[in-house]
Design a protein around this motif. Structure first.
Motif, PDB file in Angstrom:
ATOM      1  N   CYS A 224       9.403  -2.800  13.868  1.00  0.00           N
ATOM      2  CA  CYS A 224      10.065  -3.554  15.220  1.00  0.00           C
ATOM      3  C   CYS A 224      11.189  -2.696  16.330  1.00  0.00           C
ATOM      4  O   CYS A 224      11.213  -3.509  17.508  1.00  0.00           O
ATOM      5  CB  CYS A 224      11.864  -3.719  14.377  1.00  0.00           C
ATOM      6  N   GLY A 225       9.927  -1.539  16.296  1.00  0.00           N
ATOM      7  CA  GLY A 225      10.782  -0.841  18.106  1.00  0.00           C
ATOM      8  C   GLY A 225      12.174  -1.515  18.368  1.00  0.00           C
ATOM      9  O   GLY A 225      12.828  -0.211  17.900  1.00  0.00           O
ATOM     10  N   THR A 226      12.570  -1.679  18.883  1.00  0.00           N
ATOM     11  CA  THR A 226      14.291  -2.163  19.535  1.00  0.00           C
ATOM     12  C   THR A 226      14.645  -3.658  18.573  1.00  0.00           C
ATOM     13  O   THR A 226      13.907  -4.480  18.398  1.00  0.00           O
ATOM     14  CB  THR A 226      14.485  -2.755  20.353  1.00  0.00           C
ATOM     15  N   SER A 227      15.671  -3.200  17.830  1.00  0.00           N
ATOM     16  CA  SER A 227      16.193  -4.102  16.996  1.00  0.00           C
ATOM     17  C   SER A 227      17.916  -3.965  16.683  1.00  0.00           C
ATOM     18  O   SER A 227      17.542  -3.450  17.973  1.00  0.00           O
ATOM     19  CB  SER A 227      15.637  -3.430  15.654  1.00  0.00           C
ATOM     20  N   THR A 228      18.584  -5.065  16.705  1.00  0.00           N
ATOM     21  CA  THR A 228      19.906  -5.214  16.413  1.00  0.00           C
ATOM     22  C   THR A 228      20.643  -5.059  14.996  1.00  0.00           C
ATOM     23  O   THR A 228      20.109  -6.222  14.321  1.00  0.00           O
ATOM     24  CB  THR A 228      19.909  -6.804  17.432  1.00  0.00           C
ATOM     25  N   ILE A 229      21.691  -4.536  15.209  1.00  0.00           N
ATOM     26  CA  ILE A 229      22.641  -5.226  14.081  1.00  0.00           C
ATOM     27  C   ILE A 229      23.761  -5.717  14.259  1.00  0.00           C
ATOM     28  O   ILE A 229      25.063  -5.909  15.562  1.00  0.00           O
ATOM     29  CB  ILE A 229      22.983  -3.073  13.287  1.00  0.00           C
ATOM     30  N   THR A 230      24.318  -6.921  13.849  1.00  0.00           N
ATOM     31  CA  THR A 230      25.601  -7.845  14.354  1.00  0.00           C
ATOM     32  C   THR A 230      26.120  -7.250  12.365  1.00  0.00           C
ATOM     33  O   THR A 230      25.805  -7.753  11.429  1.00  0.00           O
ATOM     34  CB  THR A 230      24.947  -9.001  14.234  1.00  0.00           C
ATOM     35  N   SER A 231      27.610  -6.654  13.077  1.00  0.00           N
ATOM     36  CA  SER A 231      28.318  -6.911  11.871  1.00  0.00           C
ATOM     37  C   SER A 231      29.453  -8.016  12.233  1.00  0.00           C
ATOM     38  O   SER A 231      30.863  -7.465  13.052  1.00  0.00           O
ATOM     39  CB  SER A 231      28.841  -5.097  12.570  1.00  0.00           C
ATOM     40  N   LYS A 232      30.211  -8.097  10.876  1.00  0.00           N
ATOM     41  CA  LYS A 232      31.295  -9.742  11.166  1.00  0.00           C
ATOM     42  C   LYS A 232      32.212  -8.765  10.310  1.00  0.00           C
ATOM     43  O   LYS A 232      32.144  -8.576   9.339  1.00  0.00           O
ATOM     44  CB  LYS A 232      30.776 -10.552  11.050  1.00  0.00           C
ATOM     45  N   ALA A 233      33.987  -8.883  10.920  1.00  0.00           N
ATOM     46  CA  ALA A 233      34.595  -7.895  10.039  1.00  0.00           C
ATOM     47  C   ALA A 233      35.857  -8.740   9.650  1.00  0.00           C
ATOM     48  O   ALA A 233      35.822 -10.003  10.622  1.00  0.00           O
ATOM     49  CB  ALA A 233      35.626  -6.748  10.671  1.00  0.00           C
ATOM     50  N   ASN A 234      35.757  -9.258   8.073  1.00  0.00           N
ATOM     51  CA  ASN A 234      36.640  -9.992   8.228  1.00  0.00           C
ATOM     52  C   ASN A 234      38.282  -9.320   7.093  1.00  0.00           C
ATOM     53  O   ASN A 234      37.486  -9.223   5.679  1.00  0.00           O
ATOM     54  CB  ASN A 234      35.890 -11.330   6.407  1.00  0.00           C
ATOM     55  N   PHE A 235      38.942  -8.864   7.165  1.00  0.00           N
ATOM     56  CA  PHE A 235      40.455  -8.135   6.670  1.00  0.00           C
ATOM     57  C   PHE A 235      41.606  -8.988   6.270  1.00  0.00           C
ATOM     58  O   PHE A 235      41.268 -10.101   7.138  1.00  0.00           O
ATOM     59  CB  PHE A 235      40.258  -6.902   7.549  1.00  0.00           C
ATOM     60  N   VAL A 236      42.084  -8.623   5.716  1.00  0.00           N
ATOM     61  CA  VAL A 236      43.646  -8.703   5.441  1.00  0.00           C
ATOM     62  C   VAL A 236      44.641  -7.950   5.640  1.00  0.00           C
ATOM     63  O   VAL A 236      43.924  -7.084   4.636  1.00  0.00           O
ATOM     64  CB  VAL A 236      43.458 -10.002   4.255  1.00  0.00           C
ATOM     65  N   ILE A 237      44.993  -7.383   6.057  1.00  0.00           N
ATOM     66  CA  ILE A 237      46.545  -6.754   6.164  1.00  0.00           C
ATOM     67  C   ILE A 237      47.526  -7.177   6.218  1.00  0.00           C
ATOM     68  O   ILE A 237      48.244  -7.403   6.209  1.00  0.00           O
ATOM     69  CB  ILE A 237      46.497  -5.743   7.834  1.00  0.00           C
ATOM     70  N   THR A 238      48.149  -6.019   5.371  1.00  0.00           N
ATOM     71  CA  THR A 238      49.299  -6.442   3.952  1.00  0.00           C
ATOM     72  C   THR A 238      50.103  -5.147   4.572  1.00  0.00           C
ATOM     73  O   THR A 238      49.836  -4.461   3.437  1.00  0.00           O
ATOM     74  CB  THR A 238      49.106  -7.549   2.825  1.00  0.00           C
ATOM     75  N   ARG A 239      51.722  -5.660   4.599  1.00  0.00           N
ATOM     76  CA  ARG A 239      52.691  -5.280   4.282  1.00  0.00           C
ATOM     77  C   ARG A 239      53.336  -4.462   3.060  1.00  0.00           C
ATOM     78  O   ARG A 239      53.552  -6.074   1.976  1.00  0.00           O
ATOM     79  CB  ARG A 239      53.599  -4.597   5.427  1.00  0.00           C
ATOM     80  N   VAL A 240      53.424  -3.211   2.149  1.00  0.00           N
ATOM     81  CA  VAL A 240      53.980  -3.061   1.076  1.00  0.00           C
ATOM     82  C   VAL A 240      54.589  -1.657   0.717  1.00  0.00           C
ATOM     83  O   VAL A 240      53.711  -0.863   1.410  1.00  0.00           O
ATOM     84  CB  VAL A 240      52.085  -2.498   0.105  1.00  0.00           C
ATOM     85  N   LYS A 241      55.641  -3.075   1.124  1.00  0.00           N
ATOM     86  CA  LYS A 241      56.557  -1.751   1.809  1.00  0.00           C
ATOM     87  C   LYS A 241      56.392  -1.120   3.146  1.00  0.00           C
ATOM     88  O   LYS A 241      56.463  -1.643   4.135  1.00  0.00           O
ATOM     89  CB  LYS A 241      57.624  -0.459   0.588  1.00  0.00           C
ATOM     90  N   ASP A 242      56.721   0.451   3.109  1.00  0.00           N
ATOM     91  CA  ASP A 242      56.407   1.264   4.099  1.00  0.00           C
ATOM     92  C   ASP A 242      55.055   1.452   4.421  1.00  0.00           C
ATOM     93  O   ASP A 242      54.181   2.310   4.993  1.00  0.00           O
ATOM     94  CB  ASP A 242      57.267   2.266   4.200  1.00  0.00           C
ATOM     95  N   LYS A 243      54.458   0.893   3.412  1.00  0.00           N
ATOM     96  CA  LYS A 243      52.727   0.793   3.982  1.00  0.00           C
ATOM     97  C   LYS A 243      51.507   0.046   4.180  1.00  0.00           C
ATOM     98  O   LYS A 243      52.674  -1.337   3.710  1.00  0.00           O
ATOM     99  CB  LYS A 243      52.259   2.433   2.856  1.00  0.00           C
ATOM    100  N   PHE A 244      50.928   0.070   4.607  1.00  0.00           N
ATOM    101  CA  PHE A 244      49.400  -1.060   4.622  1.00  0.00           C
ATOM    102  C   PHE A 244      48.699  -0.776   4.455  1.00  0.00           C
ATOM    103  O   PHE A 244      47.097   0.063   4.387  1.00  0.00           O
ATOM    104  CB  PHE A 244      49.733  -1.360   5.885  1.00  0.00           C
ATOM    105  N   VAL A 245      47.898  -2.491   3.466  1.00  0.00           N
ATOM    106  CA  VAL A 245      46.822  -2.232   2.683  1.00  0.00           C
ATOM    107  C   VAL A 245      46.158  -2.996   3.384  1.00  0.00           C
ATOM    108  O   VAL A 245      46.297  -4.677   3.847  1.00  0.00           O
ATOM    109  CB  VAL A 245      47.188  -3.165   1.114  1.00  0.00           C
ATOM    110  N   LEU A 246      44.306  -2.335   3.412  1.00  0.00           N
ATOM    111  CA  LEU A 246      43.196  -3.418   4.399  1.00  0.00           C
ATOM    112  C   LEU A 246      42.637  -4.046   3.194  1.00  0.00           C
ATOM    113  O   LEU A 246      41.947  -2.999   2.229  1.00  0.00           O
ATOM    114  CB  LEU A 246      43.301  -2.602   5.281  1.00  0.00           C
TER     115      LEU A 246
END
Length: 244
Positions: free
Chosen positions: A150-172
């Motif tokens: 390919c010579g030059t090529s591209t990566i497209t990265s798409k993030a889909n997250f949910v961040i939830t507070r659980v007491k004093d911590k955070f779950v991603l």
């Protein structure tokens, strides 16, 4: 047609098309006899001679175990124009692809840190969705197979997250979908170094497309990273999201 081209029109040996360009990197000169024959041909017959050169490239690539590069060149020569799906295992076997993936993931980490989720999500059970998309364009190292795919090529990265507070911590939780892509095509005025063939002009490939039915096409590859990680607020505040 090959017999007519290489025998009837001249005394050029059938195999001498291999010596058309030479390899200036190794100070190997092309055959003057082959060059003289090539220059007096019509564009159509030049394209046929060049096509034989590309078939020789495919054979040489397989001898080096560069089978993906050989497959992609053959796909172009076959002329279907259909999208070619590239195995993501093969893609991620290349350091350049892994590095591009790593850069995008690190950029997501920086963007997540800047969102101040510790101040937004104040109660147990609070959550927030986060989506973002990044691109990274890169080039394969010369003499490595990715360069010839390919010579030059591209990566497209798409993030889909949910961040939830659980007491004093955070779950991603969620995923990053990486899509690698490139178009297998040629550009007049450009050239590329091919071992054993020297610097091959893109205009040669365009001539093969015009007269021999070769066609450009899209290349695609896709893979997904899943996440379910827990983080704490740092000593000085904020959340240090480390996804790797």
């Amino acid at each position: 047609m090959e017999n007519k081209l290489f025998n009837a029109k001249s005394n050029l040996e059938y195999s001498e098309y291999k010596k058309l360009f030479g390899d200036p990197f190794w100070n190997e000169q092309g055959s003057s006899k082959a060059k003289a024959f090539y220059l007096q041909l019509s564009d159509r017959d030049k394209a046929l001679m060049l096509k034989m050169n590309y078939l020789e490239m495919i054979e040489k690539a397989r001898q080096r175990n560069f089978n993906m590069a050989a497959d992609c060149l053959q796909w172009w020569l076959d002329g279907s124009g259909f999208t070619k799906n590239i195995d993501f295992h093969w893609l991620r076997g290349n350091n350049e692809v892994l590095e591009a993936e790593r850069v995008n993931v690190e950029r997501f980490e920086d963007r997540l840190k800047s969102q101040n989720f510790d101040k937004i999500l104040t109660k147990d059970g609070d959550f927030k969705e986060y989506t973002n998309e990044l691109q990274r364009t890169f080039i394969g190292g010369i003499f490595r197979e990715l360069y010839y795919v390919c010579g030059t090529s591209t990566i497209t990265s798409k993030a889909n997250f949910v961040i939830t507070r659980v007491k004093d911590k955070f779950v991603l939780s969620g995923s990053i979908i990486h899509k690698w892509w490139d178009r297998y095509d040629w550009h007049k005025g450009a050239n590329a170094y091919i071992p054993s063939f020297g610097y091959v002009k893109d205009s040669d490939a365009l001539l093969v497309e015009k007269y021999c039915g070769a066609r450009p096409y899209e290349m695609r590859g896709e893979w997904q990273q899943n996440f379910n990680k827990t983080f704490e607020i740092g000593f000085f505040g904020g959340i240090n999201f480390e996804l790797r």
